[in-house]
Design an enzyme around this catalytic site. Structure first.
Site, PDB file in Angstrom:
ATOM      1  N   ARG A 181       0.849  -1.205   0.000  1.00  0.00           N
ATOM      2  CA  ARG A 181       0.000   0.000   0.000  1.00  0.00           C
ATOM      3  C   ARG A 181       0.882   1.252   0.000  1.00  0.00           C
ATOM      4  NH1 ARG A 181      -2.079   1.658   4.578  1.00  0.00           N
ATOM      5  NH2 ARG A 181      -2.737  -0.388   5.322  1.00  0.00           N
TER       6      ARG A 181
ATOM      7  N   TYR B 227     -15.396  16.231 -16.717  1.00  0.00           N
ATOM      8  CA  TYR B 227     -15.907  14.861 -16.789  1.00  0.00           C
ATOM      9  C   TYR B 227     -17.034  14.711 -15.747  1.00  0.00           C
ATOM     10  CZ  TYR B 227     -16.149   9.943 -15.548  1.00  0.00           C
ATOM     11  OH  TYR B 227     -16.610   8.700 -15.222  1.00  0.00           O
TER      12      TYR B 227
ATOM     13  N   ASP C 115      -6.449  18.570 -15.349  1.00  0.00           N
ATOM     14  CA  ASP C 115      -6.702  17.199 -15.799  1.00  0.00           C
ATOM     15  C   ASP C 115      -6.175  17.081 -17.227  1.00  0.00           C
ATOM     16  OD1 ASP C 115      -7.825  14.815 -16.802  1.00  0.00           O
ATOM     17  OD2 ASP C 115      -9.440  14.889 -15.317  1.00  0.00           O
TER      18      ASP C 115
ATOM     19  N   LYS D  82      -7.220   5.813 -19.741  1.00  0.00           N
ATOM     20  CA  LYS D  82      -7.459   6.302 -21.097  1.00  0.00           C
ATOM     21  C   LYS D  82      -6.195   6.152 -21.949  1.00  0.00           C
ATOM     22  CE  LYS D  82     -11.592   7.365 -19.586  1.00  0.00           C
ATOM     23  NZ  LYS D  82     -11.717   7.021 -18.205  1.00  0.00           N
TER      24      LYS D  82
HETATM   25  C1  LIG Z   1     -11.091  13.685 -18.164  1.00  0.00           C
HETATM   26  C2  LIG Z   1     -11.341  12.558 -17.190  1.00  0.00           C
HETATM   27  N1  LIG Z   1     -10.847  12.637 -15.942  1.00  0.00           N
HETATM   28  C3  LIG Z   1     -11.049  11.647 -15.040  1.00  0.00           C
HETATM   29  C4  LIG Z   1     -11.793  10.520 -15.349  1.00  0.00           C
HETATM   30  C5  LIG Z   1     -12.003   9.465 -14.335  1.00  0.00           C
HETATM   31  O1  LIG Z   1     -11.143   8.372 -14.568  1.00  0.00           O
HETATM   32  P1  LIG Z   1     -11.466   6.859 -14.215  1.00  0.00           P
HETATM   33  O2  LIG Z   1     -12.599   6.413 -15.076  1.00  0.00           O
HETATM   34  O3  LIG Z   1     -10.159   6.159 -14.494  1.00  0.00           O
HETATM   35  O4  LIG Z   1     -11.816   6.813 -12.771  1.00  0.00           O
HETATM   36  C6  LIG Z   1     -12.313  10.397 -16.643  1.00  0.00           C
HETATM   37  C7  LIG Z   1     -13.095   9.207 -17.008  1.00  0.00           C
HETATM   38  O5  LIG Z   1     -13.703   9.138 -18.057  1.00  0.00           O
HETATM   39  C8  LIG Z   1     -12.087  11.431 -17.580  1.00  0.00           C
HETATM   40  O6  LIG Z   1     -12.589  11.382 -18.830  1.00  0.00           O
END
Ligand SMILES: Cc1ncc(COP(=O)(O)O)c(C=O)c1O
Length: 377
Positions: free
Chosen positions: A46, A98, A170, A195
């Protein structure tokens, strides 16, 4: 060294005694101590795991970060970021985030006493006007999801400089291959590693890459305390995925440019949003702060019935959530990724029932166009 090379060679196993050219999966929960008060540097997975550590170091190198923490998902990463805040603190967040991030802010964020203001983080005057003595975090996505708004990260960082406010960007859509927000003045970079970084739709992951050792220390304490760490096998899949990041990003972008230009010629398509189109809003800002535009497109069709029909008629492209993998995916944000975005914000943004979002993969562009063509008409 160029990031094309770093993607291939930037991940090394500090414990390698065999000459292995890839990092092994240390599928191990705990590590034996040589003696009381002595440690190999690894105690319990962890806290540290050699496979995850190699991946974290690689992302840190790619993002020009002091440290990087690897999480089980992107949402776990953003949750840990919010855990830095105290009740009463205020967050300024992009109004086109998101949907999962909006759900997190509106539910857990508010439950834990955070004030949230949503606005266009590309509008510096609006950000400036929204700052209060309690503001501690600005959270931006650029290009944003799904409306592809661009934020001038450097200008935003300049605006926040000298105040006790963290800027988190992000960077899921562009990845460090195209953009490195920490070098533009952001304090923290967020990734859904699920992604483009992973790139194969086979693993979930999240990252926080940070500029200052002080923030890293705070996050590391929260990280080991809350435990949403990335497991060794997933860490290995991410390491493997990143080796081809440069190739995938280039090919997907080339496909996206072709598809976006073609979509514009279709009478059934009323609006195309792609950051790489010469007349896209924010194009010049992105040219300054990134070396590419990525491969996310969103477009409006003329009527909701057509959006539903397209999703049902696709043959090659999958109608599925997520993005950034080698397979092209089409999503219907209003019922999938952005269903939890409050209606007033959706209406303000134009996130309607005619909007489709395309994550362009690395297939042959003509094959993708043929599929969209038959689904559109
Ligand atoms: C721009 C963005 N940030 C964060 C996330 C969240 O990521 P996760 O699905 O790996 O939890 C996503 C998910 O689609 C995303 O598109």
């Amino acid at each position: 060294m160029h990031s094309q090379t770093l993607c291939v060679h930037g991940c090394t196993d500090g414990n390698n005694v065999t000459g292995a050219v890839t990092v092994p999966v240390y599928q191990c929960a705990t590590f034996a101590h040589p003696a009381l008060g002595d440690t190999t540097g690894y105690d319990y997975s962890r806290q540290q795991n050699p496979t995850r550590e190699a991946l974290e170091n690689q992302i840190a190198v790619l993002e020009d970060a002091t440290d990087c923490l690897a999480f089980a998902t992107g949402m776990a990463a953003i949750t840990c970021l919010l855990d830095l805040l105290e009740p009463g603190d205020e967050v300024i967040a992009s109004d086109d985030l998101y949907g999962g991030s909006v759900r997190l802010l509106n539910n857990l964020g508010k439950k834990h006493g955070l004030g949230i203001t949503y606005l266009d983080t590309g509008n510096l005057a609006a950000v400036s006007a929204a700052i209060t003595p309690q503001t501690r975090l600005v959270l931006a996505e650029s290009p944003s999801n799904p409306m592809m708004h661009i934020t001038d990260v450097r200008a935003l960082a300049d605006l926040l400089s000298g105040r006790d406010i963290l800027l988190a960007a992000d960077n899921t859509f562009l990845t460090p291959y195209f953009c490195r927000p920490l070098t533009l003045g952001a304090d923290i970079v967020i990734h859904s590693g699920t992604k483009y970084l992973g790139g194969h739709n086979d693993a979930l992951a999240g990252f926080l890459a940070v500029r200052s050792a002080e923030i890293s220390e705070k996050l590391r304490l929260l990280y080991k305390t809350t435990g949403a760490i990335l497991a060794p096998w997933e860490s290995y899949l991410l390491i493997r995925g990143i080796k081809t990041l440069a190739l995938r990003m280039e090919k997907a972008q080339a496909n996206a440019l072709e598809i976006a230009a073609w979509l514009r010629t279709k009478p059934e398509v009323t609006h195309v949003r792609y950051a790489g189109l010469l007349d896209a809003p924010g194009y010049n800002i992105l040219r300054k702060q990134a070396s590419g535009f990525g491969s996310m497109i969103s477009f409006d069709v003329d009527k909701p019935e057509r959006a539903a029909a397209v999703l049902g008629r696709l043959k090659l492209i999958h109608f599925a959530e997520s993005l950034g993998g080698v397979e092209t995916l089409m999503t219907y944000p209003i019922v999938q990724t952005h269903a939890d975005v409050p209606e007033d914000i959706r209406t303000k943004l134009g996130l309607s029932d005619r909007l489709l979002r395309l994550s362009v993969g690395i297939e042959n562009a003509a094959d993708l166009i043929t599929d969209i063509e038959q689904a559109l008409t």
